[in-house]
Design a protein around this motif. Structure first.
Motif, short mmCIF file in Angstrom:
data_model
loop_
_atom_site.label_atom_id
_atom_site.label_comp_id
_atom_site.label_asym_id
_atom_site.label_seq_id
_atom_site.Cartn_x
_atom_site.Cartn_y
_atom_site.Cartn_z
N ARG A 82 32.20 25.91 -78.80
CA ARG A 82 30.63 26.79 -78.84
C ARG A 82 31.03 27.36 -80.22
O ARG A 82 30.03 27.53 -80.84
CB ARG A 82 30.73 27.16 -77.62
N GLY A 83 31.91 28.27 -80.23
CA GLY A 83 31.98 28.95 -81.39
C GLY A 83 31.87 28.24 -82.71
O GLY A 83 31.24 28.67 -83.86
N LEU A 84 32.57 27.21 -82.73
CA LEU A 84 33.00 26.36 -83.92
C LEU A 84 31.57 25.56 -84.02
O LEU A 84 31.21 25.73 -85.51
CB LEU A 84 34.03 25.25 -83.70
N MET A 85 30.89 25.15 -83.34
CA MET A 85 29.59 24.55 -83.74
C MET A 85 28.58 25.52 -83.79
O MET A 85 27.65 25.25 -84.65
CB MET A 85 29.15 23.76 -82.39
N ALA A 86 28.52 26.56 -83.44
CA ALA A 86 27.46 27.85 -83.65
C ALA A 86 27.74 28.05 -85.08
O ALA A 86 26.72 28.42 -85.69
CB ALA A 86 27.64 29.11 -82.76
N ALA A 87 28.69 27.91 -85.62
CA ALA A 87 29.23 28.34 -87.03
C ALA A 87 28.59 27.27 -88.03
O ALA A 87 29.00 27.63 -89.01
CB ALA A 87 30.36 28.80 -87.22
N GLY A 88 28.23 25.97 -87.54
CA GLY A 88 27.79 24.95 -88.36
C GLY A 88 28.98 23.99 -88.50
O GLY A 88 28.68 22.98 -89.41
N TYR A 89 29.99 23.90 -87.62
CA TYR A 89 31.01 22.72 -87.91
C TYR A 89 30.25 21.41 -87.70
O TYR A 89 29.31 21.32 -86.82
CB TYR A 89 31.87 22.85 -86.92
N VAL A 90 30.67 20.54 -88.26
CA VAL A 90 29.84 18.97 -88.34
C VAL A 90 30.57 18.27 -86.96
O VAL A 90 31.90 18.05 -87.03
CB VAL A 90 30.35 18.11 -89.69
N LEU A 91 29.47 17.82 -86.16
CA LEU A 91 29.85 17.05 -85.00
C LEU A 91 30.71 15.92 -85.12
O LEU A 91 31.51 15.68 -84.52
CB LEU A 91 28.37 16.58 -84.35
N ALA A 92 30.48 15.02 -86.13
CA ALA A 92 31.29 14.04 -86.66
C ALA A 92 32.73 14.17 -86.81
O ALA A 92 33.52 13.83 -86.19
CB ALA A 92 30.79 13.09 -87.68
N ASP A 93 32.87 15.39 -87.51
CA ASP A 93 34.20 15.93 -87.84
C ASP A 93 34.86 16.30 -86.29
O ASP A 93 36.17 16.14 -86.10
CB ASP A 93 34.03 16.81 -88.83
N LEU A 94 34.44 16.97 -85.62
CA LEU A 94 34.86 17.38 -84.44
C LEU A 94 35.19 16.31 -83.53
O LEU A 94 36.58 16.36 -83.28
CB LEU A 94 33.83 18.37 -83.71
N MET A 95 34.39 15.23 -83.57
CA MET A 95 34.82 14.14 -82.75
C MET A 95 36.09 13.37 -83.00
O MET A 95 36.72 12.85 -82.52
CB MET A 95 33.60 13.45 -82.47
N ALA A 96 35.92 13.34 -84.46
CA ALA A 96 37.17 12.54 -84.96
C ALA A 96 38.64 13.18 -84.62
O ALA A 96 39.52 12.71 -84.52
CB ALA A 96 37.06 12.60 -86.51
N ARG A 97 38.58 14.49 -84.61
CA ARG A 97 39.81 15.28 -84.12
C ARG A 97 39.88 15.40 -82.65
O ARG A 97 40.82 15.91 -82.19
CB ARG A 97 39.49 16.78 -84.85
N VAL A 98 38.80 15.03 -81.85
CA VAL A 98 39.23 15.31 -80.42
C VAL A 98 39.43 13.96 -79.74
O VAL A 98 40.18 13.90 -78.62
CB VAL A 98 37.48 15.81 -79.80
N LEU A 99 38.83 13.04 -80.23
CA LEU A 99 39.01 11.64 -79.38
C LEU A 99 39.98 11.15 -79.22
O LEU A 99 40.42 9.96 -78.56
CB LEU A 99 37.98 10.78 -79.94
N SER A 100 41.10 11.72 -80.14
CA SER A 100 42.49 10.93 -80.03
C SER A 100 43.25 11.63 -78.77
O SER A 100 44.44 11.69 -78.68
CB SER A 100 43.44 11.29 -81.29
N ARG A 101 42.62 12.69 -78.14
CA ARG A 101 43.33 13.55 -77.16
C ARG A 101 43.22 13.18 -75.87
O ARG A 101 42.56 12.10 -75.49
CB ARG A 101 42.96 14.96 -77.36
N SER A 102 43.73 13.65 -74.78
CA SER A 102 43.39 13.42 -73.60
C SER A 102 42.04 13.33 -73.04
O SER A 102 41.28 13.93 -73.52
CB SER A 102 44.52 14.45 -72.52
N VAL A 103 42.01 12.49 -72.01
CA VAL A 103 40.69 12.27 -71.41
C VAL A 103 40.33 13.53 -71.05
O VAL A 103 38.99 13.76 -71.01
CB VAL A 103 40.78 11.34 -70.08
N GLU A 104 40.96 14.56 -70.34
CA GLU A 104 40.69 15.88 -69.82
C GLU A 104 40.11 16.74 -70.88
O GLU A 104 38.91 17.35 -70.72
CB GLU A 104 41.75 16.33 -69.06
#
Length: 976
Positions: free
Chosen positions: A682-704
């Motif tokens: 939430r804080g990251l996105m509020a500060a303007g982080y790019v959604l696509a960059d976030l998803m690229a770093r998240v989708l390799s992780r656990s389903v939870e």
């Protein structure tokens, strides 16, 4: 000549009875007018109609002698008289002669007596001349028309023929055109032609028919109840004729109500087609027969008028009439909320009128508020504005809200504030209200964005009781005295004093005041002390609770003030320096605290309650003084959960602004503090982080972990469609993991597929392929696609089945046979045949879907998606079956994927395939149904269409039997 639709319908009737074929022409055996004879009426051969007619023509009688001739025959016997009249009709040269002679007989028999009328009526009706009889009857004086009509009806005359005649003359009133030659029957052509030559007299004729009908004990309702199969054009013509006969809109609708709701709908549609507006129809009904307003509204809805259209039209009427319409809408089950929504959609001014109407019919303001708040809260501001527009005061609205649903005062106060009511007006009411409602008003003022400064500033000149009510309300919503003091930094001293006076009146102690003061900057502390003195606080009391020190250098200042006022004051002062641009001071204060024996986690504890800028400054200084960031993360994770989550949100914002590694922190959170992941994002996105960059770093992780992040993003307003679009740029495993995460996050397949459809076909296709790879959610995805739309279901099934590997093109022989039926209406090069085992998950789930939707897919020979024919493994396909399935391919080209949904629906109906046949192999027995449909291919469902084409092929090319009745439908397909 052009023939109005009503006349065409009448032609179909007369043609079916035989008169139209008999009247326009003379046979070669008919005698001409030049033949002379010594025969008398008694000498005529009455053995047949033809012999009676031929002998009659040899007499060469004048028009004026016809009645006497029939009278003579009647004296012999009623049968001879009957055959004589029918013989006249059968041997007439054309319709004009028939009409002229029958006119003479009608006029004669109307005056002669009941027996004479009976002969003429029976003979004309038996010859199919009902409509001509009515037309001639209409020309009689009313005193003569009445008994004639009564006897016509008593003899079995149909009211439908009366309706047909009325519709025919109505078309003349509407168009004054000339019928097209050859389109209508002789009688109707003649009726319309002669009517157009005397339009002025036509109105009297209609009135005469209506008068005679009523005199015979019948009603207009009895007539219009017969016209259920009239077209819209015929109905409009009929209504026009009845209006010309003096019927009002109210009369027509009352009669239609008596005939049934279907007739009401037809009547109202006709009135609209004739140029009557919705407002005119409603207004007239209310004026004449208000009791049928509900039927009228239901009819308007049935012909496509929306509730918005109806309420917009009704709003043009006088207020009392509009109130009746609103009451009628309530009576038919339309809720208050729905009515208000319709009115708002029409116009804001109509909403105000609607609200007034609801009040006029007994709804209270309190019930309106309750209805809106519990039914559609988004209408509240519009309702509030409407109530203000019709003169309701702020006090009245708030007083009414007190008696409405729980929380209504807060909602109404917020609404009033949003539409421009001043803080003063709302606070004045709050100051006099019960404490519960007073607090709701203050909470509402904060809800709509008013700050503490706004409230205090607006109420500075008001009585103390008003300011006290405001401060009490702020406390009630969780504001603290210290927080309010901080919010009021920088306001004028007299305003601050007013606030403190109210706070002290509510019980704020000097200890609380000093505690708040020492937590502020030096400047605000000075202002607070001065304002407190103005508000009546004793200086000695303030000095007991406070201590001050002096500073020569920064480090000594930190040491000295730390014991006196605590870490908070030191850090606030340091932050003030940072805000002034002296950035080195903040770092030096942090170092000084370390030298003073303070644990830097205490600084973090302080920063956690401060602004984002303060927190960023501490994090930045943390690294610069040599502390490890992992210690920062461990500290954040060790806090009480609510505090920890808030801190991790700040860490997210700081990470973005300070360009720290996002992946590093995600790794930490995944392994050491998973609850912090959502707030960090939430804080990251509020500060303007790019959604696509976030998803690229998240989708390799656990389903939870993915599910937690997805849930947070959805709460932040990111849509499922946004996520699908971002991940679609890197499909495959990324899309698979996203779908797993969405499901784990509680998203339904209905929500996912709705978003995929909104994102476009390409995105939806990627989602379908991913679901196919995951296998598990195939069933839920298919059910969701069906629930959302037929088009989406078609796309999903086509995408799944097109992903299957085993398919082949049509053979040359198959193409040859197919072309014999479909000609070039299908590009056969695009058609493939797929053969997959039922063990294949995709095939299994698609067939299971068909079964759930009522089809028989599991036992089907084949089914088609787009241009792909899917077969069971190990089964070949016969040419007859191929022709059936190619019909579905043709349907796909004509209507798109919706054909598949229509085919599934067809399978669930009782006669899913049978269109009337008794022989399922070649369709034998269906000829009557095919003829009745008159070439209308769309009269049959999708599976019946397939069987029709299959049977045509078998009859024409296999069994070599007659396929005439199937050929019009084959031509429809070929011509597409």
């Amino acid at each position: 000549m052009y023939l109005a639709p009503a006349a065409r319908l009448m032609y179909r009737y007369t043609a079916s009875t035989g008169l139209a074929d008999a009247l326009p022409r003379r046979t070669s055996a008919m005698p001409t007018a030049t033949v002379t004879s010594d025969l008398t009426i008694a000498d005529i051969n009455y053995r047949s109609i033809s012999s009676a007619g031929n002998d009659f023509r040899t007499l060469n009688l004048d028009r004026a002698e016809l009645g006497a001739a029939v009278s003579e025959a009647l004296a012999l016997s009623s049968t001879r008289a009957h055959r004589l009249v029918r013989g006249m009709i059968a041997t007439a040269a054309d319709i004009d002669q028939t009409a002229d002679e029958m006119t003479a007989l009608v006029e004669w028999s109307a005056r002669a007596g009941a027996d004479e009328r009976s002969v003429v009526i029976d003979a004309m009706r038996t010859s199919g001349g009902d409509v001509l009889l009515i037309d001639r009857l209409a020309r009689l004086p009313r005193t003569e028309a009445r008994p004639f009509m009564a006897e016509f009806l008593a003899s079995g005359g149909r009211k439908l023929d009366i309706a047909n005649w009325l519709a025919a003359v109505g078309s003349v009133f509407r168009e004054h055109g000339t019928p097209d030659p050859g389109v209508s029957g002789g009688v109707i052509d003649w009726v319309v032609d002669t009517a157009e030559d005397a339009v002025d007299a036509l109105g009297e004729a209609v009135e005469s028919v209506v008068d005679a009908l009523v005199a015979a004990g019948e009603s207009i309702a009895d007539v219009i109840s017969e016209i259920i199969r009239f077209t819209d054009e015929q109905m409009a013509n009929l209504v026009e004729a009845l209006i010309q006969a003096g019927q009002t809109i109210g009369d027509l609708i009352v009669d239609a109500v008596e005939a049934g709701i279907a007739i009401v709908t037809k009547t109202v549609r006709a009135l609209i087609d004739l140029g009557r507006t919705v407002a005119e129809v409603i207004g007239t009904v209310l004026t004449e027969v208000a009791g049928v307003i509900i039927d009228t509204i239901n009819a308007l809805r049935s012909i496509g008028e929306s509730f918005i259209d109806i309420i917009e039209a009704a709003a043009t009427l006088v207020a009392s009439a509009f109130s009746q319409v609103v009451q009628a809408l309530l009576d038919i089950g339309r809720s208050v909320v729905a009515i208000l929504g319709d009115a708002l959609a029409a116009a804001a001014s109509i909403l105000a009128s609607t609200v007034q109407a609801l009040l006029d019919i007994g709804r209270s303001i309190a019930t309106l508020i309750t209805d809106v708040l519990t039914g559609r809260a988004s209408l509240l501001d519009a309702l509030t504005q409407a109530l203000r527009d019709i003169g309701q005061s702020v006090v009245t609205l708030l007083d009414e809200a007190v008696t409405a649903v729980t929380g209504a005062v807060r909602s109404i106060a917020a609404s009033l504030a949003r539409i421009g009511t001043t803080i003063v007006d709302l606070a004045e009411w709050a100051a006099s209200a019960a404490i519960e409602f007073s607090r709701q008003v203050i909470a509402a003022l904060v809800d709509v964005g008013n700050t503490v400064v706004d409230l205090v500033t607006s109420l500075a000149q008001r009585a103390l009781r008003v300011m006290t009510a405001v401060v009490d309300g702020l406390y009630a919503i969780g504001q603290t005295f210290a927080g309010l003091v901080a919010d009021l930094a920088g306001i004028a001293r007299d305003l601050l004093s007013k606030f403190l006076e109210a706070a002290f009146a509510l019980g704020t102690t000097i200890i609380e005041f000093v505690g708040a003061t020492v937590a502020t900057t030096y400047d605000l502390a000075k202002d607070l002390i001065e304002a407190a003195l103005d508000a009546g606080a004793a200086l000695a009391d303030l000095l007991i609770e406070a201590a001050t020190g002096t500073y020569f250098v920064l480090r000594r200042m930190v040491f000295g003030v730390l014991d006196a006022v605590g870490l908070g004051e030191v850090m606030r002062w340091a932050l003030g320096q940072l805000e002034a641009g002296v950035t080195a001071v903040f770092r030096e204060v942090v170092l000084a605290l370390r030298f003073a024996g303070q644990q830097l986690t205490a600084v973090l504890d302080w920063a956690e309650d401060q602004t984002a800028q303060a927190f960023d400054a501490v994090v930045d200084a943390w690294e610069s003084v040599g502390e490890d960031l992992v210690d920062l993360y461990d500290w954040a994770s060790s806090l009480a959960l609510d505090q920890a989550l808030a801190v991790w949100e700040r860490i997210g914002a700081a990470t973005m602004r300070l360009h720290n590694s996002v992946s590093y922190i995600l790794n930490y959170l995944e392994n050491d503090f998973l609850p912090g992941a959502r707030r960090f994002v939430r804080g990251l996105m509020a500060a303007g982080y790019v959604l696509a960059d976030l998803m690229a770093r998240v989708l390799s992780r656990s389903v939870e972990f993915v599910a937690d992040v997805v849930n947070e993003l959805l709460e932040l307003g990111v849509t499922v469609a946004d996520l699908l679009v971002d991940v679609a740029t890197d499909p495959g495993s990324a899309m698979d993991r996203l779908l797993e995460g969405l499901i784990a996050a509680g998203q339904t397949w209905t929500a996912i597929m709705t978003a995929a459809e909104a994102a476009g076909d390409d995105i939806a296709a990627e989602v379908v392929l991913s679901a196919g790879r995951l296998e598990g959610p195939l069933r839920e995805m298919l059910d969701a696609a069906w629930e959302i739309s037929g088009g989406l279901l078609g796309l999903v099934i086509a995408q799944l089945l097109n992903s299957l590997a085993t398919y082949r093109p049509l053979t040359a022989a198959e193409k040859t046979e197919a072309t014999r039926v479909f000609a070039d209406s299908i590009d056969l090069d695009l058609v493939s045949i797929s053969q997959e085992s039922l063990d294949n998950t995709i095939i299994f789930e698609v067939q299971a879907l068909f079964q759930r939707l009522g089809g028989d897919a599991a036992n089907a020979r084949a089914f088609v998606t787009g241009t792909l024919i899917n077969m069971k493994a190990g089964e070949g396909i016969t040419i007859e079956t191929l022709i059936h399935e190619l019909t579905h391919v043709w349907q796909n080209f004509e209507t798109g994927p919706m054909y598949l949904v229509e085919a599934i629906h067809a399978q669930s109906t009782p006669d899913s395939y049978n269109y009337g046949y008794t022989d399922a192999d070649n369709g034998e027995g269906a000829q009557a149904e095919l003829i009745a449909a008159n070439g209308d291919f769309e009269a049959f469902n999708r599976e019946q269409q397939g069987d029709m084409m299959e049977h045509y092929y078998r009859r024409e090319f296999v069994e070599l039997i007659d396929a005439t009745e199937w050929e019009p439908y084959v031509e429809v397909v070929r011509a597409a």
